[in-house]
Write a protein that holds these residues in place. Structure first.
Motif, PDB file in Angstrom:
ATOM      1  N   ASP A  65      -0.839   8.840  12.529  1.00 55.65           N
ATOM      2  CA  ASP A  65      -1.318   8.328  11.242  1.00 55.65           C
ATOM      3  C   ASP A  65      -0.489   7.140  10.775  1.00 55.65           C
ATOM      4  OD1 ASP A  65      -3.263  10.256  11.197  1.00 55.65           O
ATOM      5  OD2 ASP A  65      -2.424  11.407   9.527  1.00 55.65           O
ATOM      6  N   VAL A  66       0.815   7.214  10.989  1.00 54.73           N
ATOM      7  CA  VAL A  66       1.711   6.134  10.558  1.00 54.73           C
ATOM      8  C   VAL A  66       1.389   4.840  11.307  1.00 54.73           C
ATOM      9  CG1 VAL A  66       4.110   5.370  10.400  1.00 54.73           C
ATOM     10  CG2 VAL A  66       3.532   7.769   9.955  1.00 54.73           C
ATOM     11  N   ASP A  67       1.173   4.951  12.616  1.00 54.61           N
ATOM     12  CA  ASP A  67       0.850   3.751  13.402  1.00 54.61           C
ATOM     13  C   ASP A  67      -0.483   3.142  12.967  1.00 54.61           C
ATOM     14  OD1 ASP A  67       3.188   3.973  14.763  1.00 54.61           O
ATOM     15  OD2 ASP A  67       2.317   4.568  16.677  1.00 54.61           O
ATOM     16  N   VAL A  68      -1.458   4.000  12.675  1.00 54.76           N
ATOM     17  CA  VAL A  68      -2.747   3.484  12.187  1.00 54.76           C
ATOM     18  C   VAL A  68      -2.556   2.792  10.844  1.00 54.76           C
ATOM     19  CG1 VAL A  68      -5.053   4.115  11.356  1.00 54.76           C
ATOM     20  CG2 VAL A  68      -4.157   5.165  13.441  1.00 54.76           C
ATOM     21  N   LEU A  69      -1.784   3.404   9.964  1.00 52.55           N
ATOM     22  CA  LEU A  69      -1.528   2.816   8.647  1.00 52.55           C
ATOM     23  C   LEU A  69      -0.833   1.465   8.735  1.00 52.55           C
ATOM     24  CD1 LEU A  69      -0.389   5.896   6.546  1.00 52.55           C
ATOM     25  CD2 LEU A  69      -2.304   4.380   6.000  1.00 52.55           C
ATOM     26  N   LYS A  70       0.100   1.345   9.663  1.00 59.22           N
ATOM     27  CA  LYS A  70       0.797   0.068   9.836  1.00 59.22           C
ATOM     28  C   LYS A  70      -0.183  -1.040  10.198  1.00 59.22           C
ATOM     29  CE  LYS A  70       5.346   1.888  11.192  1.00 59.22           C
ATOM     30  NZ  LYS A  70       6.298   2.070  12.313  1.00 59.22           N
ATOM     31  N   GLU A  71      -1.129  -0.715  11.078  1.00 63.14           N
ATOM     32  CA  GLU A  71      -2.107  -1.723  11.494  1.00 63.14           C
ATOM     33  C   GLU A  71      -3.122  -2.004  10.389  1.00 63.14           C
ATOM     34  OE1 GLU A  71      -1.841  -3.537  14.157  1.00 63.14           O
ATOM     35  OE2 GLU A  71      -0.040  -2.421  14.735  1.00 63.14           O
TER      36      GLU A  71
ATOM     37  N   GLU B 149       4.324   1.442   2.190  1.00 63.19           N
ATOM     38  CA  GLU B 149       5.331   2.363   1.666  1.00 63.19           C
ATOM     39  C   GLU B 149       4.805   3.785   1.810  1.00 63.19           C
ATOM     40  OE1 GLU B 149       7.341   3.624  -2.601  1.00 63.19           O
ATOM     41  OE2 GLU B 149       6.796   1.519  -2.284  1.00 63.19           O
ATOM     42  N   LEU B 150       5.589   4.639   2.482  1.00 60.02           N
ATOM     43  CA  LEU B 150       5.193   6.033   2.699  1.00 60.02           C
ATOM     44  C   LEU B 150       5.949   6.940   1.750  1.00 60.02           C
ATOM     45  CD1 LEU B 150       5.221   6.125   6.608  1.00 60.02           C
ATOM     46  CD2 LEU B 150       3.285   5.650   5.098  1.00 60.02           C
ATOM     47  N   LYS B 151       5.241   7.915   1.188  1.00 60.31           N
ATOM     48  CA  LYS B 151       5.865   8.897   0.308  1.00 60.31           C
ATOM     49  C   LYS B 151       5.607  10.293   0.874  1.00 60.31           C
ATOM     50  CE  LYS B 151       6.202   6.481  -4.096  1.00 60.31           C
ATOM     51  NZ  LYS B 151       6.041   6.617  -5.555  1.00 60.31           N
TER      52      LYS B 151
ATOM     53  N   LYS C 209      -1.571   9.419  -9.637  1.00 59.68           N
ATOM     54  CA  LYS C 209      -1.292   8.023  -9.282  1.00 59.68           C
ATOM     55  C   LYS C 209       0.133   7.807  -8.774  1.00 59.68           C
ATOM     56  CE  LYS C 209      -4.841   6.131 -12.350  1.00 59.68           C
ATOM     57  NZ  LYS C 209      -5.172   5.113 -13.361  1.00 59.68           N
ATOM     58  N   LYS C 210       0.669   8.808  -8.066  1.00 55.27           N
ATOM     59  CA  LYS C 210       1.984   8.648  -7.446  1.00 55.27           C
ATOM     60  C   LYS C 210       1.887   7.791  -6.186  1.00 55.27           C
ATOM     61  CE  LYS C 210       3.920  12.980  -9.187  1.00 55.27           C
ATOM     62  NZ  LYS C 210       4.492  14.310  -8.807  1.00 55.27           N
ATOM     63  N   TYR C 211       0.685   7.672  -5.642  1.00 54.00           N
ATOM     64  CA  TYR C 211       0.407   6.816  -4.492  1.00 54.00           C
ATOM     65  C   TYR C 211      -1.040   6.386  -4.549  1.00 54.00           C
ATOM     66  CZ  TYR C 211       0.564  11.826  -3.318  1.00 54.00           C
ATOM     67  OH  TYR C 211       0.510  13.208  -3.382  1.00 54.00           O
ATOM     68  N   ASP C 212      -1.404   5.419  -3.715  1.00 54.08           N
ATOM     69  CA  ASP C 212      -2.744   4.834  -3.769  1.00 54.08           C
ATOM     70  C   ASP C 212      -3.770   5.646  -2.988  1.00 54.08           C
ATOM     71  OD1 ASP C 212      -1.701   2.568  -5.185  1.00 54.08           O
ATOM     72  OD2 ASP C 212      -0.932   1.831  -3.261  1.00 54.08           O
ATOM     73  N   LEU C 213      -3.306   6.281  -1.916  1.00 50.63           N
ATOM     74  CA  LEU C 213      -4.214   7.077  -1.093  1.00 50.63           C
ATOM     75  C   LEU C 213      -3.417   8.098  -0.294  1.00 50.63           C
ATOM     76  CD1 LEU C 213      -3.796   5.813   1.994  1.00 50.63           C
ATOM     77  CD2 LEU C 213      -5.303   4.037   1.126  1.00 50.63           C
ATOM     78  N   ILE C 214      -4.137   8.983   0.371  1.00 51.36           N
ATOM     79  CA  ILE C 214      -3.520   9.999   1.228  1.00 51.36           C
ATOM     80  C   ILE C 214      -4.006   9.791   2.653  1.00 51.36           C
ATOM     81  CG2 ILE C 214      -3.400  12.462   1.811  1.00 51.36           C
ATOM     82  CD1 ILE C 214      -4.033  13.019  -1.178  1.00 51.36           C
TER      83      ILE C 214
ATOM     84  N   LEU D 133       0.860  -1.176   0.000  1.00 49.13           N
ATOM     85  CA  LEU D 133       0.000   0.000   0.000  1.00 49.13           C
ATOM     86  C   LEU D 133       0.897   1.226   0.000  1.00 49.13           C
ATOM     87  CD1 LEU D 133      -2.991   0.980   0.279  1.00 49.13           C
ATOM     88  CD2 LEU D 133      -2.607   1.016   2.754  1.00 49.13           C
ATOM     89  N   VAL D 134       0.793   2.052  -1.032  1.00 45.22           N
ATOM     90  CA  VAL D 134       1.626   3.251  -1.148  1.00 45.22           C
ATOM     91  C   VAL D 134       0.796   4.458  -0.717  1.00 45.22           C
ATOM     92  CG1 VAL D 134       3.068   4.657  -2.658  1.00 45.22           C
ATOM     93  CG2 VAL D 134       2.859   2.183  -3.067  1.00 45.22           C
ATOM     94  N   VAL D 135       1.291   5.171   0.296  1.00 43.02           N
ATOM     95  CA  VAL D 135       0.515   6.251   0.906  1.00 43.02           C
ATOM     96  C   VAL D 135       1.278   7.569   0.843  1.00 43.02           C
ATOM     97  CG1 VAL D 135      -0.633   7.053   3.007  1.00 43.02           C
ATOM     98  CG2 VAL D 135      -0.565   4.602   2.469  1.00 43.02           C
ATOM     99  N   GLY D 136       0.607   8.611   0.387  1.00 45.80           N
ATOM    100  CA  GLY D 136       1.186   9.944   0.358  1.00 45.80           C
ATOM    101  C   GLY D 136       0.845  10.699   1.631  1.00 45.80           C
TER     102      GLY D 136
END
Length: 251
Positions: free
Chosen positions: A60-66, A76-78, A92-97, A36-39
């Motif tokens: 936000d990062v901890d929530v995303l990890k879970e 993957e964080l951008k 489409k540089k990432y899947d979601l924000i 999952l690629v996240v901006g």
């Protein structure tokens, strides 16, 4: 006339099929790649920021990890500039924000939002040793520091029996709190959270008493991805994982 109608119908079906394919495409791509690629704009402590080791960390990062674990995906964080974060999603540089983004009607025109995962409304902060103020209901008869002209100022001014002390800047209110000249400070939760993260002796109490919802943004039409994200976040809230993350960063 019949040919025109038939061609119009065929063209409409073609467009619908293309949209359907696009809707499914993002999730299928994510599943195929296994990540999952996240901006995010990693400059908003404590939601997302760079630690001393230059790792992106935060609520936000901890929530995303879970969420990624729930979906059996790598994360993957951008890091990207805030003013280009939605254009980057659309390109489409990432899947979601996921970047402490407030859900607004204007933004809804450009992206689809998940269900709210965080209320960033006004919150109360007190000194660590204060066990008398546990929520906004306990402010009656107390002195509350706010920044002049803010939502906290407006809300506190409407509270019965509350003496409002107004300051040009919110750090001044916290100085007065530490000096015992006010009993509590009211401000935006992210502002208060950042202060408590960087200064010992102050804690957040109660729940936000106004509403400002944060959401996870996706390209419009990515309905399958949206459903997956909503389900994963809901599961985190149900199994207690969300509360643990919240307590880590905000209590």
């Amino acid at each position: 006339m019949k040919k025109i109608i038939l061609l119009t119908l065929v063209f409409a079906l073609f467009i619908m099929a293309g949209c359907s394919s696009q809707e499914q495409g993002t999730w299928q791509k994510i599943e195929k790649e296994g990540k999952l690629v996240v901006g995010m704009s990693a400059d908003y402590k404590p939601f997302e920021y760079h630690d001393k080791g230059d790792n992106i960390v935060g609520f936000d990062v901890d929530v995303l990890k879970e969420v990624s674990k729930k979906l059996n995906l790598k994360l993957e964080l951008k890091d990207t500039a805030w003013d280009g974060i939605i254009p980057g999603l659309q390109a489409k540089k990432y899947d979601l924000i996921m970047s402490a983004m407030t859900i607004t009607e204007e933004r809804k025109k450009a992206v689809d939002f998940s269900e709210s995962y965080f209320n960033a409304g006004q919150i109360i902060a007190v000194l660590d040793g204060n066990n008398n103020i546990k929520s906004v209901e306990d402010l009656k008869g107390k002195k509350v520091g706010v920044q002049l002209g803010t939502t906290a100022d407006l809300e506190a001014s409407e509270m019965e029996g509350v003496e409002v002390k107004r300051y040009e800047k919110i750090p001044q209110a916290f100085i007065e709190l530490n000096n015992g000249r006010v009993d509590a400070v009211a401000a935006d939760l992210p502002v208060v959270a950042k202060y408590t993260l960087e200064h010992s002796g102050v804690k957040i109490v109660g729940e936000p008493f106004t509403t400002e919802n944060f959401g996870i943004a996706m390209r419009k039409g990515d309905t399958e991805l949206l459903e997956k994200i909503n389900t994963a976040v809901a599961e985190l809230k149900q199994d207690g994982t969300y509360d643990e993350i919240y307590a880590k960063w905000f209590k």
